[in-house]
Design an enzyme around this catalytic site. Structure first.
Site, mmCIF file in Angstrom:
data_model
loop_
_atom_site.group_PDB
_atom_site.id
_atom_site.type_symbol
_atom_site.label_atom_id
_atom_site.label_comp_id
_atom_site.label_asym_id
_atom_site.label_seq_id
_atom_site.Cartn_x
_atom_site.Cartn_y
_atom_site.Cartn_z
ATOM 1 N N LYS A 126 -9.808 0.024 -1.952
ATOM 2 C CA LYS A 126 -9.881 0.034 -3.437
ATOM 3 C C LYS A 126 -10.869 1.020 -4.104
ATOM 4 O O LYS A 126 -11.868 1.033 -3.842
ATOM 5 C CB LYS A 126 -10.452 -1.542 -4.047
ATOM 6 C CG LYS A 126 -9.513 -2.765 -3.615
ATOM 7 C CD LYS A 126 -10.254 -3.930 -4.159
ATOM 8 C CE LYS A 126 -9.054 -4.984 -4.232
ATOM 9 N NZ LYS A 126 -8.489 -5.282 -2.701
ATOM 10 N N ASP A 160 -5.024 0.231 -2.336
ATOM 11 C CA ASP A 160 -4.724 -0.817 -3.139
ATOM 12 C C ASP A 160 -4.722 -0.473 -4.665
ATOM 13 O O ASP A 160 -5.408 0.397 -5.212
ATOM 14 C CB ASP A 160 -5.973 -1.825 -2.881
ATOM 15 C CG ASP A 160 -5.764 -2.643 -1.676
ATOM 16 O OD1 ASP A 160 -4.569 -2.625 -0.896
ATOM 17 O OD2 ASP A 160 -6.813 -3.088 -1.349
ATOM 18 N N GLN A 189 2.748 -2.815 -8.184
ATOM 19 C CA GLN A 189 2.738 -4.340 -8.467
ATOM 20 C C GLN A 189 4.175 -4.690 -9.366
ATOM 21 O O GLN A 189 4.240 -4.083 -10.438
ATOM 22 C CB GLN A 189 1.617 -4.664 -9.138
ATOM 23 C CG GLN A 189 0.347 -4.163 -8.401
ATOM 24 C CD GLN A 189 -1.066 -4.673 -9.058
ATOM 25 O OE1 GLN A 189 -1.927 -5.425 -8.695
ATOM 26 N NE2 GLN A 189 -1.425 -3.510 -9.975
ATOM 27 N N ARG A 210 3.550 0.106 -0.446
ATOM 28 C CA ARG A 210 3.629 -1.168 -0.506
ATOM 29 C C ARG A 210 3.999 -2.053 -1.737
ATOM 30 O O ARG A 210 3.331 -1.708 -2.785
ATOM 31 C CB ARG A 210 2.137 -1.821 -0.103
ATOM 32 C CG ARG A 210 2.127 -3.527 -0.069
ATOM 33 C CD ARG A 210 0.596 -3.783 -0.031
ATOM 34 N NE ARG A 210 -0.136 -3.339 0.819
ATOM 35 C CZ ARG A 210 -1.756 -3.149 0.826
ATOM 36 N NH1 ARG A 210 -2.219 -3.434 -0.141
ATOM 37 N NH2 ARG A 210 -2.190 -2.457 2.177
ATOM 38 N N ALA A 215 -1.869 -9.572 -8.763
ATOM 39 C CA ALA A 215 -2.514 -10.723 -8.882
ATOM 40 C C ALA A 215 -3.528 -10.972 -9.991
ATOM 41 O O ALA A 215 -4.429 -11.583 -10.102
ATOM 42 C CB ALA A 215 -3.147 -11.174 -7.585
ATOM 43 N N ARG A 314 -8.242 -14.963 -6.735
ATOM 44 C CA ARG A 314 -6.872 -14.299 -7.000
ATOM 45 C C ARG A 314 -5.706 -14.618 -6.048
ATOM 46 O O ARG A 314 -4.717 -14.687 -6.792
ATOM 47 C CB ARG A 314 -6.960 -12.735 -7.021
ATOM 48 C CG ARG A 314 -7.796 -12.237 -8.206
ATOM 49 C CD ARG A 314 -7.727 -10.618 -8.184
ATOM 50 N NE ARG A 314 -7.979 -9.846 -7.267
ATOM 51 C CZ ARG A 314 -9.267 -9.638 -6.905
ATOM 52 N NH1 ARG A 314 -10.306 -9.771 -7.719
ATOM 53 N NH2 ARG A 314 -9.578 -8.832 -5.778
ATOM 54 N N ARG A 315 -6.312 -14.967 -4.721
ATOM 55 C CA ARG A 315 -5.145 -15.193 -4.023
ATOM 56 C C ARG A 315 -4.692 -16.564 -4.076
ATOM 57 O O ARG A 315 -3.347 -16.934 -4.054
ATOM 58 C CB ARG A 315 -5.609 -15.216 -2.312
ATOM 59 C CG ARG A 315 -6.125 -13.936 -1.720
ATOM 60 C CD ARG A 315 -4.860 -12.958 -1.743
ATOM 61 N NE ARG A 315 -4.266 -12.318 -2.710
ATOM 62 C CZ ARG A 315 -4.931 -11.232 -3.726
ATOM 63 N NH1 ARG A 315 -6.114 -10.657 -3.347
ATOM 64 N NH2 ARG A 315 -4.333 -10.878 -4.581
#
Length: 334
Positions: A126, A160, A189, A210, A215, A314-315
């Site tokens: 990050k 990320d 995202q 990715r 989130a 967040r998950r």
């Protein structure tokens, strides 16, 4: 004695008991409650000191230290999976903190290489943890140092993505890093309205991307708000990446989206070496093993470190079904 719960936690537990089985409104309410709790220092203190916490965190976070990260990596690699490791920490406000995060990644990469866990294991970084919020050049310099160490260890780095205010900065730093380290991975995202366009920009040969749902709590002006809209965007973005020349990394636990990913791989004639699935540590491990057994590359996102609270919340917001597990632990006497 049972854990004493304050008002936010009572709301969270009640939602865990009812909302995961409810409709769209219940899920949206549930997500808002959890994201609000993720920003509450009062709830964080309560959760961090509760007796259930160790068992709950252990399911989703490898541990606090580098040794824990290496242990989890060895276990996953032995099971035929690939790994990406994330040292948790986003609230970086000083150069000293940013440099300490950099140094942790340098140490981790050195140990991964020495243990012959690369290239199966890479790292996720990050930029906010490297100083992005107050010094973009420092974040770039630290990220570049990590890329140098990853290259020496025989692996690579993925940047990320965080909330939408950092998207342009992150993509700019990505472009700079790719000049010397072309395998540096991007994260996009699907809930952001701009992402389909970003996918077209990044679906070039050699580009590792990715694709996740996202989130963070974002305004309607920049992000789709309903699960249906986000899923539709994910599929559009998936099609762009699969039809391009890059290397798609499909980060999802959604059975429908996994099935669509498998179908699109067949449609675009992509073998298992030309894309991968990614899932979070502790979530749907049986599905991870099923995909490995069918010949797919599955990369598990393994977080570690003591700043686990924001990540965990967040998950839970991202996948409300996880709330039942968390809620049962929260009211347990154990």
């Amino acid at each position: 004695m049972p854990v004493r719960l304050d008002a936010p936690c009572v709301t969270l537990v009640a939602a865990a008991g009812r909302g995961v089985r409810g409709g769209r409104y219940a899920r949206l309410m549930l997500r808002s409650v959890i994201l609000a709790a993720s920003r509450s220092s009062q709830v964080e203190r309560l959760v961090a000191t509760a007796p259930f916490t160790r068992d709950v965190v252990r399911r989703f976070v490898a541990g606090a230290g580098t040794d824990d990260a290496l242990r989890a990596t060895r276990e996953l690699v032995a099971d035929g999976q690939a790994v990406t490791l994330d040292h948790l920490g986003e609230d970086t406000v000083t150069p000293e903190q940013a440099n300490a995060t950099r140094d942790e990644y340098l140490k981790l990469l050195r140990l991964l290489g020495a243990a012959s866990l690369t290239p199966a294991a890479e790292v996720s970084v990050k930029l906010s943890a490297l100083g992005q919020m107050f010094d973009e050049q420092l974040a770039y310099d630290n990220a570049r140092a990590i890329c140098v160490a990853a290259d020496a260890a025989g692996t690579t780095v993925t940047l990320d993505m965080e909330d939408h205010t950092t998207t342009d900065s992150t993509l700019d730093i990505l472009a700079r890093l790719r000049k010397d380290f072309p395998s540096t991975g991007a994260v996009l995202q699907a809930y952001l309205r701009r992402t389909e366009s970003d996918c077209r920009e990044l679906a070039a040969a050699g580009s590792r991307v990715r694709l996740c749902k996202g989130a963070y709590k974002e305004p309607e002006s920049v992000a789709y708000q309903s699960a249906r809209e986000v899923d539709k965007s994910y599929v559009r973005c998936l099609n762009v990446l699969m039809s391009g020349d890059g290397y798609p990394m499909l980060a999802t636990h959604d059975p429908r989206l996994i099935a669509i990913g498998e179908d699109r791989a067949r449609w675009f004639d992509r073998g298992p070496d030309r894309f991968e699935f990614q899932m979070l540590y502790g979530i749907r491990p049986e599905e991870q093993q099923r995909l490995v057994g069918e010949g797919y590359t599955v990369r598990t996102y393994v977080p570690y470190g003591d700043q686990w609270y924001g990540y965990l919340m967040r998950r839970l917001a991202e996948r409300p079904a996880n709330l039942a597990f968390f809620g049962r632990a929260l009211i347990s006497k154990k």
